[in-house]
Design a protein around this motif. Structure first.
Motif, PDB file in Angstrom:
ATOM      1  N   GLN A  63      40.995  63.602  54.673  1.00 37.66           N
ATOM      2  CA  GLN A  63      40.586  63.370  53.284  1.00 37.66           C
ATOM      3  C   GLN A  63      41.665  62.666  52.476  1.00 37.66           C
ATOM      4  O   GLN A  63      41.357  61.807  51.652  1.00 37.66           O
ATOM      5  CB  GLN A  63      40.196  64.687  52.630  1.00 37.66           C
ATOM      6  N   TYR A  64      42.935  62.998  52.708  1.00 37.27           N
ATOM      7  CA  TYR A  64      44.009  62.292  52.006  1.00 37.27           C
ATOM      8  C   TYR A  64      44.077  60.828  52.422  1.00 37.27           C
ATOM      9  O   TYR A  64      44.304  59.949  51.592  1.00 37.27           O
ATOM     10  CB  TYR A  64      45.363  62.962  52.247  1.00 37.27           C
ATOM     11  N   MET A  65      43.853  60.566  53.692  1.00 44.05           N
ATOM     12  CA  MET A  65      43.868  59.181  54.142  1.00 44.05           C
ATOM     13  C   MET A  65      42.692  58.407  53.555  1.00 44.05           C
ATOM     14  O   MET A  65      42.828  57.253  53.184  1.00 44.05           O
ATOM     15  CB  MET A  65      43.838  59.137  55.675  1.00 44.05           C
ATOM     16  N   ILE A  66      41.548  59.053  53.438  1.00 42.81           N
ATOM     17  CA  ILE A  66      40.395  58.410  52.802  1.00 42.81           C
ATOM     18  C   ILE A  66      40.703  58.107  51.335  1.00 42.81           C
ATOM     19  O   ILE A  66      40.377  57.034  50.827  1.00 42.81           O
ATOM     20  CB  ILE A  66      39.134  59.288  52.943  1.00 42.81           C
ATOM     21  N   PHE A  67      41.354  59.041  50.663  1.00 45.96           N
ATOM     22  CA  PHE A  67      41.744  58.854  49.262  1.00 45.96           C
ATOM     23  C   PHE A  67      42.657  57.633  49.113  1.00 45.96           C
ATOM     24  O   PHE A  67      42.442  56.783  48.249  1.00 45.96           O
ATOM     25  CB  PHE A  67      42.437  60.130  48.776  1.00 45.96           C
ATOM     26  N   ILE A  68      43.661  57.531  49.960  1.00 47.37           N
ATOM     27  CA  ILE A  68      44.576  56.380  49.923  1.00 47.37           C
ATOM     28  C   ILE A  68      43.823  55.098  50.239  1.00 47.37           C
ATOM     29  O   ILE A  68      44.006  54.060  49.576  1.00 47.37           O
ATOM     30  CB  ILE A  68      45.740  56.590  50.917  1.00 47.37           C
ATOM     31  N   PHE A  69      42.956  55.145  51.222  1.00 48.97           N
ATOM     32  CA  PHE A  69      42.206  53.980  51.651  1.00 48.97           C
ATOM     33  C   PHE A  69      41.256  53.479  50.564  1.00 48.97           C
ATOM     34  O   PHE A  69      41.118  52.273  50.357  1.00 48.97           O
ATOM     35  CB  PHE A  69      41.434  54.327  52.922  1.00 48.97           C
ATOM     36  N   VAL A  70      40.624  54.394  49.851  1.00 48.10           N
ATOM     37  CA  VAL A  70      39.705  54.000  48.770  1.00 48.10           C
ATOM     38  C   VAL A  70      40.475  53.302  47.650  1.00 48.10           C
ATOM     39  O   VAL A  70      40.052  52.255  47.152  1.00 48.10           O
ATOM     40  CB  VAL A  70      38.924  55.227  48.241  1.00 48.10           C
ATOM     41  N   PHE A  71      41.618  53.848  47.277  1.00 48.43           N
ATOM     42  CA  PHE A  71      42.398  53.199  46.222  1.00 48.43           C
ATOM     43  C   PHE A  71      42.942  51.848  46.658  1.00 48.43           C
ATOM     44  O   PHE A  71      43.000  50.913  45.859  1.00 48.43           O
ATOM     45  CB  PHE A  71      43.533  54.110  45.739  1.00 48.43           C
ATOM     46  N   TYR A  72      43.313  51.713  47.910  1.00 50.33           N
ATOM     47  CA  TYR A  72      43.760  50.411  48.406  1.00 50.33           C
ATOM     48  C   TYR A  72      42.615  49.408  48.394  1.00 50.33           C
ATOM     49  O   TYR A  72      42.802  48.250  48.033  1.00 50.33           O
ATOM     50  CB  TYR A  72      44.352  50.551  49.809  1.00 50.33           C
ATOM     51  N   THR A  73      41.410  49.846  48.766  1.00 49.86           N
ATOM     52  CA  THR A  73      40.248  48.961  48.749  1.00 49.86           C
ATOM     53  C   THR A  73      39.911  48.525  47.330  1.00 49.86           C
ATOM     54  O   THR A  73      39.583  47.365  47.090  1.00 49.86           O
ATOM     55  CB  THR A  73      39.044  49.654  49.393  1.00 49.86           C
ATOM     56  N   ILE A  74      40.010  49.439  46.373  1.00 51.72           N
ATOM     57  CA  ILE A  74      39.774  49.083  44.970  1.00 51.72           C
ATOM     58  C   ILE A  74      40.811  48.064  44.501  1.00 51.72           C
ATOM     59  O   ILE A  74      40.476  47.077  43.840  1.00 51.72           O
ATOM     60  CB  ILE A  74      39.777  50.344  44.089  1.00 51.72           C
ATOM     61  N   TYR A  75      42.073  48.292  44.864  1.00 49.85           N
ATOM     62  CA  TYR A  75      43.146  47.358  44.498  1.00 49.85           C
ATOM     63  C   TYR A  75      42.888  45.973  45.077  1.00 49.85           C
ATOM     64  O   TYR A  75      42.991  44.965  44.363  1.00 49.85           O
ATOM     65  CB  TYR A  75      44.495  47.910  44.986  1.00 49.85           C
ATOM     66  N   ILE A  76      42.541  45.908  46.357  1.00 48.25           N
ATOM     67  CA  ILE A  76      42.280  44.618  47.000  1.00 48.25           C
ATOM     68  C   ILE A  76      41.059  43.942  46.380  1.00 48.25           C
ATOM     69  O   ILE A  76      41.046  42.729  46.161  1.00 48.25           O
ATOM     70  CB  ILE A  76      42.096  44.802  48.524  1.00 48.25           C
ATOM     71  N   SER A  77      40.025  44.717  46.064  1.00 49.34           N
ATOM     72  CA  SER A  77      38.815  44.135  45.470  1.00 49.34           C
ATOM     73  C   SER A  77      39.117  43.492  44.123  1.00 49.34           C
ATOM     74  O   SER A  77      38.625  42.399  43.828  1.00 49.34           O
ATOM     75  CB  SER A  77      37.744  45.202  45.299  1.00 49.34           C
ATOM     76  N   PHE A  78      39.927  44.143  43.314  1.00 48.05           N
ATOM     77  CA  PHE A  78      40.293  43.547  42.023  1.00 48.05           C
ATOM     78  C   PHE A  78      41.257  42.379  42.197  1.00 48.05           C
ATOM     79  O   PHE A  78      41.210  41.416  41.442  1.00 48.05           O
ATOM     80  CB  PHE A  78      40.898  44.596  41.091  1.00 48.05           C
ATOM     81  N   LYS A  79      42.117  42.455  43.190  1.00 46.89           N
ATOM     82  CA  LYS A  79      43.087  41.392  43.423  1.00 46.89           C
ATOM     83  C   LYS A  79      42.404  40.096  43.843  1.00 46.89           C
ATOM     84  O   LYS A  79      42.766  39.021  43.379  1.00 46.89           O
ATOM     85  CB  LYS A  79      44.089  41.827  44.488  1.00 46.89           C
TER      86      LYS A  79
END
Length: 136
Positions: A63-79
């Motif tokens: 679950q922690y890895m999913i949490f990190i992965f979701v925030f990274y995906t959001i960051y990349i999507s906005f970038k």
């Protein structure tokens, strides 16, 4: 085997985690090393968790890895200014809520099938977003 058996569908769920390996190798092929490492860690935690899904520590690490992965995906999507993956994250949240509903009702077959669908959607979304990232 009854539909309320907690082991039903778990083998398929374990093997569906290997979709993350395909996305990780695709990121490595495209020289996106940070994405490749994050997807690979997600693959490792998912495989370890679904091999022994009653272990709370393995669940927590996944679950922690999913949490990190979701925030990274959001960051990349906005970038990269491509918001299709944000829509898929919304779909994943809806699938998570549906999965909880069926788990509460002890319908583990549908619950595991929803998680297989989730693994598939995440892998396809990551391959999609990796095609949109410009390195140079």
């Amino acid at each position: 085997m009854k539909n309320t058996d907690t082991n039903i569908g778990m083998d398929n769920l374990y093997y569906s985690s290997y979709f993350f390996l395909i996305a990780s190798l695709y990121a490595l092929y495209n020289k996106l090393y940070l994405c490749s490492i994050l997807i690979f860690y997600l693959f490792i935690t998912s495989v370890v968790h679904w091999k022994d899904y009653n272990n709370k520590f393995k669940l927590c690490s996944d679950q922690y890895m999913i949490f990190i992965f979701v925030f990274y995906t959001i960051y990349i999507s906005f970038k990269i200014k491509n918001y299709i993956c944000l829509i898929s994250l919304g779909l994943l949240f809806i699938l998570y809520r549906i999965s909880n509903h069926y788990r509460i009702k002890n319908n583990y077959l549908v619950d595991s099938n929803i998680w297989i669908l989730t693994h598939t959607v995440v892998s396809i979304s990551m391959i999609y977003i990796l095609n949109k990232i410009n390195i140079y």
